[in-house]
Each structure stands twice: as C-alpha cells, then as structure tokens.
Design an enzyme around this catalytic site. Structure first.
Site, PDB file in Angstrom:
ATOM      1  N   CYS A 201     -18.912 -20.881  39.776  1.00 60.07           N
ATOM      2  CA  CYS A 201     -18.532 -21.825  39.052  1.00 60.07           C
ATOM      3  C   CYS A 201     -18.504 -23.179  39.701  1.00 60.07           C
ATOM      4  CB  CYS A 201     -17.342 -21.539  38.167  1.00 60.07           C
ATOM      5  SG  CYS A 201     -17.422 -20.099  37.099  1.00 60.07           S
TER       6      CYS A 201
ATOM      7  N   SER B 206     -20.015 -12.643  29.896  1.00 56.72           N
ATOM      8  CA  SER B 206     -21.112 -13.677  29.488  1.00 56.72           C
ATOM      9  C   SER B 206     -22.252 -13.005  29.625  1.00 56.72           C
ATOM     10  CB  SER B 206     -21.026 -14.764  30.633  1.00 56.72           C
ATOM     11  OG  SER B 206     -21.885 -16.012  30.051  1.00 56.72           O
ATOM     12  N   ALA B 207     -23.135 -13.296  28.503  1.00 51.89           N
ATOM     13  CA  ALA B 207     -24.382 -12.611  28.474  1.00 51.89           C
ATOM     14  C   ALA B 207     -25.404 -12.783  29.746  1.00 51.89           C
ATOM     15  CB  ALA B 207     -25.165 -12.725  27.149  1.00 51.89           C
TER      16      ALA B 207
ATOM     17  N   GLN C 194     -18.568 -11.442  36.245  1.00 52.00           N
ATOM     18  CA  GLN C 194     -19.488 -11.195  37.287  1.00 52.00           C
ATOM     19  C   GLN C 194     -19.915  -9.495  37.329  1.00 52.00           C
ATOM     20  OE1 GLN C 194     -21.135 -13.129  39.221  1.00 52.00           O
ATOM     21  NE2 GLN C 194     -20.035 -15.147  39.344  1.00 52.00           N
TER      22      GLN C 194
END
Length: 211
Positions: free
Chosen positions: A157, A27-28, A7
């Site tokens: 999530c 994470s991209a 995040q």
C-alpha cells in the site's frame, strides 16, 4: 477482532469455521478478479449498525445499489483461485526462489526484508529488498516503470508514495537504502524475471558510476 487478509485470500486456504475472527477483509484484484470490488466478512455473533442510511441493501448495513457484475466476477475469480491455488502457488514459489537466487548471484549487497527468503514464513508472491548500491533519489522506480516493469517502493500500500515506509523503518531503524517490493503472479515467467534482473543490474551500474 479484525484481520486484513487482502494478500492471502485466494492464495491460502482459510476456514472461517475455525478462524476466530469477527471481521475479515479481502479484495478481488488480489486474486485476479475485477478491480474496485471486495468483501467484508462479519461473524454472525457481531451486531453492527448501518454504514450508510437510506436503503435495505446489504441486509440494511449499507444503502446503495450493489455492483452485481463486480461481485459476480469476484466470485468466479475466487472460486478459480481456490481450485487452482496449489498449482499456482508452486509455480509462483518456483519463480520467487529463482528471482532471489539471481539477485544474490548477479547483484551486490542485496538485502532482503523480513522473512523473504524463508518461503514457509513469508507471502508466497512477494519479494521485498533493499538495494545499497542504488541512488537514493527514487529515480530507479520511475526508470523501471518507463521500461514496463510494474513494482512498488516501500511496503504494501505504498504505491506512488514518496514518503518512506513506516513498516521498513520499524524493521530496520535508520534505513536509507532504496526499497523495492516485487509481486509475482501466476502468469509471470522466468524470462520476465531475467528481464527484471537485467534492468536492476543496469540501475546498479549507474549508481556505481555516479558514486
């Protein structure tokens, strides 16, 4: 020591020379890169064995052809986000404050989770709230989604899950109020915030009529 920075990478400056971690994940798609590609940082002091045998890719740690296009896109997206994060964060934080103020002034009994309103102690792009006046059947998530508003129930999530968030239950034991998590991005506008608030108000009115 492993830290999940999914995040925060791309939104906050992180100096791996000063941050004493062994592993770090990102994470991209969280910084506007392509979906399905990410990065795992492993400190040079840590020795790990192969995750997947059979080839010498990833310095012998994981066999298989790398996603070169994804990696290139991720690199460009991360560099762009780092170059512009101060301007983008200022824009996002402005929208976050505006959103919270509208929820407080135009809706009843909205409860904010964590340090959501303490902007120096919470994720700049996330607003998590509980809505006591909403029905508890989770149909509000479906209705809002059908109206083109992308959001999540529970905590991070938890998208698509019908099970209550263990994080929210830990923060607020016995909570029965519907929880919605809103994420704000650099391309969002005040007009979109207004539309979301109006949609939420309609959900609130239906809940009151039903009660």
């Amino acid at each position: 020591f492993h830290t999940d920075t999914v995040q925060t990478v791309g939104h906050y400056p992180i100096d791996l020379q000063e941050l004493e971690v062994d592993f770090l994940a990102a994470s991209a798609h969280k910084f506007y890169g392509p979906k399905g590609v990410g990065v795992l940082y492993i400190n040079h002091r840590v020795k790990v064995g192969p995750f997947m045998e059979g080839g010498s890719q990833e310095r012998g740690r994981r066999a298989g052809t790398e996603n070169i296009l994804g990696i290139g896109g991720m690199h460009t997206a991360l560099q762009t986000s780092l170059d512009n994060h101060e301007v983008e964060n200022a824009h996002i934080l402005g929208l976050k404050k505006y959103f919270i103020e509208k929820l407080q002034s135009e809706m009843d009994n909205v409860l904010f989770n964590g340090n959501c309103t303490a902007h120096d102690k919470s994720m700049v792009s996330v607003v998590s709230a509980r809505f006591p006046s909403f029905p508890k059947d989770n149909m509000h998530l479906f209705t809002l989604d059908m109206n083109g508003i992308a959001l999540s129930g529970g905590s991070a999530c938890q998208s698509g899950s019908q099970v209550g968030s263990h994080v929210i239950q830990a923060l607020y034991p016995g909570n029965t109020y519907p929880v919605i998590r809103f994420s704000i991005g650099k391309d969002n506008t005040k007009e979109e915030i207004d539309s979301v608030v109006e949609a939420l108000k309609k959900m609130e009115v239906k809940a009151e009529v039903k009660a």
